[in-house]
Design a protein around this motif. Structure first.
Motif, PDB file in Angstrom:
ATOM      1  N   GLN A 115       0.821  -1.212   0.000  1.00 56.99           N
ATOM      2  CA  GLN A 115       0.000   0.000   0.000  1.00 56.99           C
ATOM      3  C   GLN A 115       0.855   1.262   0.000  1.00 56.99           C
ATOM      4  O   GLN A 115       0.698   2.147  -0.839  1.00 56.99           O
ATOM      5  N   ILE A 116       1.765   1.336   0.940  1.00 57.73           N
ATOM      6  CA  ILE A 116       2.589   2.540   1.089  1.00 57.73           C
ATOM      7  C   ILE A 116       3.445   2.762  -0.151  1.00 57.73           C
ATOM      8  O   ILE A 116       3.542   3.882  -0.674  1.00 57.73           O
ATOM      9  N   SER A 117       4.063   1.692  -0.658  1.00 59.50           N
ATOM     10  CA  SER A 117       4.961   1.822  -1.802  1.00 59.50           C
ATOM     11  C   SER A 117       4.217   2.307  -3.040  1.00 59.50           C
ATOM     12  O   SER A 117       4.682   3.221  -3.743  1.00 59.50           O
ATOM     13  N   ILE A 118       3.069   1.710  -3.319  1.00 61.19           N
ATOM     14  CA  ILE A 118       2.317   2.118  -4.513  1.00 61.19           C
ATOM     15  C   ILE A 118       1.792   3.538  -4.367  1.00 61.19           C
ATOM     16  O   ILE A 118       1.830   4.321  -5.326  1.00 61.19           O
ATOM     17  N   PHE A 119       1.341   3.900  -3.186  1.00 61.27           N
ATOM     18  CA  PHE A 119       0.855   5.268  -2.974  1.00 61.27           C
ATOM     19  C   PHE A 119       1.985   6.274  -3.196  1.00 61.27           C
ATOM     20  O   PHE A 119       1.792   7.319  -3.826  1.00 61.27           O
ATOM     21  N   VAL A 120       3.187   5.957  -2.679  1.00 62.96           N
ATOM     22  CA  VAL A 120       4.318   6.874  -2.843  1.00 62.96           C
ATOM     23  C   VAL A 120       4.746   6.946  -4.299  1.00 62.96           C
ATOM     24  O   VAL A 120       4.972   8.038  -4.853  1.00 62.96           O
ATOM     25  N   ILE A 121       4.873   5.784  -4.952  1.00 63.46           N
ATOM     26  CA  ILE A 121       5.272   5.773  -6.363  1.00 63.46           C
ATOM     27  C   ILE A 121       4.236   6.501  -7.212  1.00 63.46           C
ATOM     28  O   ILE A 121       4.581   7.266  -8.125  1.00 63.46           O
ATOM     29  N   ALA A 122       2.954   6.277  -6.916  1.00 64.68           N
ATOM     30  CA  ALA A 122       1.890   6.941  -7.667  1.00 64.68           C
ATOM     31  C   ALA A 122       1.973   8.457  -7.516  1.00 64.68           C
ATOM     32  O   ALA A 122       1.716   9.201  -8.473  1.00 64.68           O
ATOM     33  N   ALA A 123       2.340   8.922  -6.328  1.00 68.58           N
ATOM     34  CA  ALA A 123       2.467  10.367  -6.111  1.00 68.58           C
ATOM     35  C   ALA A 123       3.572  10.944  -6.989  1.00 68.58           C
ATOM     36  O   ALA A 123       3.418  12.014  -7.578  1.00 68.58           O
ATOM     37  N   PHE A 124       4.686  10.222  -7.112  1.00 72.90           N
ATOM     38  CA  PHE A 124       5.769  10.673  -7.977  1.00 72.90           C
ATOM     39  C   PHE A 124       5.357  10.670  -9.446  1.00 72.90           C
ATOM     40  O   PHE A 124       5.867  11.451 -10.249  1.00 72.90           O
ATOM     41  N   LEU A 125       4.426   9.761  -9.788  1.00 74.71           N
ATOM     42  CA  LEU A 125       3.950   9.673 -11.166  1.00 74.71           C
ATOM     43  C   LEU A 125       2.753  10.586 -11.416  1.00 74.71           C
ATOM     44  O   LEU A 125       2.078  10.461 -12.444  1.00 74.71           O
ATOM     45  N   LYS A 169      -6.040  -0.025 -16.962  1.00 73.14           N
ATOM     46  CA  LYS A 169      -7.367   0.542 -16.765  1.00 73.14           C
ATOM     47  C   LYS A 169      -7.625   0.916 -15.312  1.00 73.14           C
ATOM     48  O   LYS A 169      -8.712   1.401 -14.974  1.00 73.14           O
ATOM     49  N   LEU A 170      -6.642   0.679 -14.452  1.00 72.34           N
ATOM     50  CA  LEU A 170      -6.778   0.986 -13.028  1.00 72.34           C
ATOM     51  C   LEU A 170      -5.763   2.051 -12.631  1.00 72.34           C
ATOM     52  O   LEU A 170      -4.648   2.071 -13.150  1.00 72.34           O
ATOM     53  N   THR A 171      -6.131   2.912 -11.706  1.00 76.79           N
ATOM     54  CA  THR A 171      -5.134   3.818 -11.152  1.00 76.79           C
ATOM     55  C   THR A 171      -4.237   3.006 -10.213  1.00 76.79           C
ATOM     56  O   THR A 171      -4.653   1.962  -9.678  1.00 76.79           O
ATOM     57  N   PRO A 172      -2.997   3.418 -10.016  1.00 82.26           N
ATOM     58  CA  PRO A 172      -2.125   2.679  -9.104  1.00 82.26           C
ATOM     59  C   PRO A 172      -2.737   2.514  -7.712  1.00 82.26           C
ATOM     60  O   PRO A 172      -2.614   1.452  -7.101  1.00 82.26           O
ATOM     61  N   SER A 173      -3.382   3.554  -7.225  1.00 81.81           N
ATOM     62  CA  SER A 173      -3.958   3.493  -5.878  1.00 81.81           C
ATOM     63  C   SER A 173      -5.084   2.474  -5.815  1.00 81.81           C
ATOM     64  O   SER A 173      -5.209   1.714  -4.847  1.00 81.81           O
ATOM     65  N   THR A 174      -5.922   2.432  -6.851  1.00 80.85           N
ATOM     66  CA  THR A 174      -7.008   1.455  -6.884  1.00 80.85           C
ATOM     67  C   THR A 174      -6.460   0.041  -6.922  1.00 80.85           C
ATOM     68  O   THR A 174      -6.969  -0.857  -6.240  1.00 80.85           O
ATOM     69  N   ALA A 175      -5.406  -0.173  -7.715  1.00 82.80           N
ATOM     70  CA  ALA A 175      -4.784  -1.496  -7.788  1.00 82.80           C
ATOM     71  C   ALA A 175      -4.255  -1.917  -6.422  1.00 82.80           C
ATOM     72  O   ALA A 175      -4.397  -3.079  -6.018  1.00 82.80           O
ATOM     73  N   ALA A 176      -3.651  -0.983  -5.698  1.00 81.50           N
ATOM     74  CA  ALA A 176      -3.101  -1.297  -4.376  1.00 81.50           C
ATOM     75  C   ALA A 176      -4.202  -1.678  -3.400  1.00 81.50           C
ATOM     76  O   ALA A 176      -4.073  -2.647  -2.647  1.00 81.50           O
ATOM     77  N   ILE A 177      -5.296  -0.931  -3.428  1.00 83.93           N
ATOM     78  CA  ILE A 177      -6.389  -1.194  -2.487  1.00 83.93           C
ATOM     79  C   ILE A 177      -7.067  -2.522  -2.803  1.00 83.93           C
ATOM     80  O   ILE A 177      -7.479  -3.259  -1.894  1.00 83.93           O
ATOM     81  N   LEU A 178      -7.175  -2.853  -4.092  1.00 87.11           N
ATOM     82  CA  LEU A 178      -7.784  -4.120  -4.483  1.00 87.11           C
ATOM     83  C   LEU A 178      -7.059  -5.308  -3.857  1.00 87.11           C
ATOM     84  O   LEU A 178      -7.682  -6.320  -3.515  1.00 87.11           O
ATOM     85  N   MET A 179      -5.740  -5.187  -3.697  1.00 84.41           N
ATOM     86  CA  MET A 179      -4.961  -6.294  -3.166  1.00 84.41           C
ATOM     87  C   MET A 179      -5.374  -6.674  -1.753  1.00 84.41           C
ATOM     88  O   MET A 179      -5.149  -7.802  -1.316  1.00 84.41           O
TER      89      MET A 179
END
Length: 279
Positions: free
Chosen positions: A100-110, A226-236
């Motif tokens: 969760q944290i990693s994808i949220f941080v990477i998504a913010a940079f992107l 078709k998914l935002t990075p954050s949505t993909a992370a939460i789905l997990m």
């Protein structure tokens, strides 16, 4: 509707991996390192066969290929070896927390940072996971195991982000598995634990690799654009709930009231994250 059905199938495949791993390793049919090697090898064979059948063009020398393969190997190696010293519940919390944290941080940079609604939904869903696994305060944390599981979470986060830029999901996943295999095969030589493989263990690892991992990961790569990075992370975060349900239905595990409460929180957090605000 088809898109959501495919998402559900993908999460079920991920949960099936957990169940197959649990049965194979916990029942003593195979050691964790050998399970990981057979899992990646069988996944590579299945994906290469399908890619060749479809006439897909596999690429090997692109930056995203090396990153995807390295991230996949990091996840497989970290996941398999961490559980040698970590309790299952604590391992799940570290893994999904880091994802969760990693994808949220990477998504913010992107420039694809999660919305406030998604953050709140993720917090609620992760709280449900804490309720489900119920980590005991008296459990001692093995720092090496925790570090390996954190690396596994980071590997899966990078693998997920990389998949958003994959033009051919099947060919990309096939190449990733092939390139990750030599790294994964090095794991048995890095541990002193005995390596025992029985026929049931071999079969379970092959099923996990060829179907739940190989086909499941290829399907995941096809959905990620078709998914935002954050949505993909939460789905997990739905994966532990599905694995729990599978354990109750297929392995005869006891369903505690705590599990139901945690599942409600996880599903509630997922729903909140997916809801679109009214305009």
């Amino acid at each position: 509707m088809r898109f959501y059905i495919l998402i559900c199938l993908t999460m079920v495949a991920f949960a099936a991996n957990s169940l197959l791993n649990r049965v194979a390793v916990d029942y003593g049919y195979i050691d964790p390192e050998s399970f990981a090697v057979i899992r990646v090898a069988s996944g590579a064979l299945m994906l290469i066969a399908l890619a060749r059948f479809k006439g897909a063009n596999l690429t090997w020398l692109e930056p995203r290929r090396g990153l995807g393969a390295l991230a996949l190997a990091l996840y497989m190696i970290g996941f398999s070896t961490a559980y040698l010293t970590l309790p299952a519940g604590l391992g799940a919390l570290i893994l999904f927390g880091v994802v969760q944290i990693s994808i949220f941080v990477i998504a913010a940079f992107l420039k694809a940072a999660p919305t406030l609604r998604q953050i709140v939904g993720a917090v609620i869903a992760f709280g449900g996971l804490v309720v489900i696994v119920n980590p005991s305060a008296t459990v001692s944390v093995d720092l090496q195991g925790a570090g390996l599981m954190a690396l596994a979470g980071l590997g899966w986060a990078v693998y997920t982000i990389t998949g958003r830029y994959e033009p051919d999901a099947l060919a990309g996943t096939a190449a990733n598995f092939v390139l990750a295999l030599p790294l994964t095969m090095a794991v048995p030589f890095l541990t002193d634990a005995p390596h025992d493989i029985s026929a049931p263990g071999l079969l379970l690892a092959a099923l996990s690799g060829a179907f739940a991992s190989g086909l499941g990961y290829a399907l995941w790569y096809s959905l990620l654009p078709k998914l935002t990075p954050s949505t993909a992370a939460i789905l997990m975060l739905s994966v532990p709930v599905l694995a729990l349900a599978g354990g109750v239905l297929l392995l005869g595990e006891v369903l505690h009231l705590r599990y139901l409460g945690g599942a409600v929180l996880v599903l509630g957090g997922l729903t909140l994250s997916f809801l679109k605000p009214r305009t």
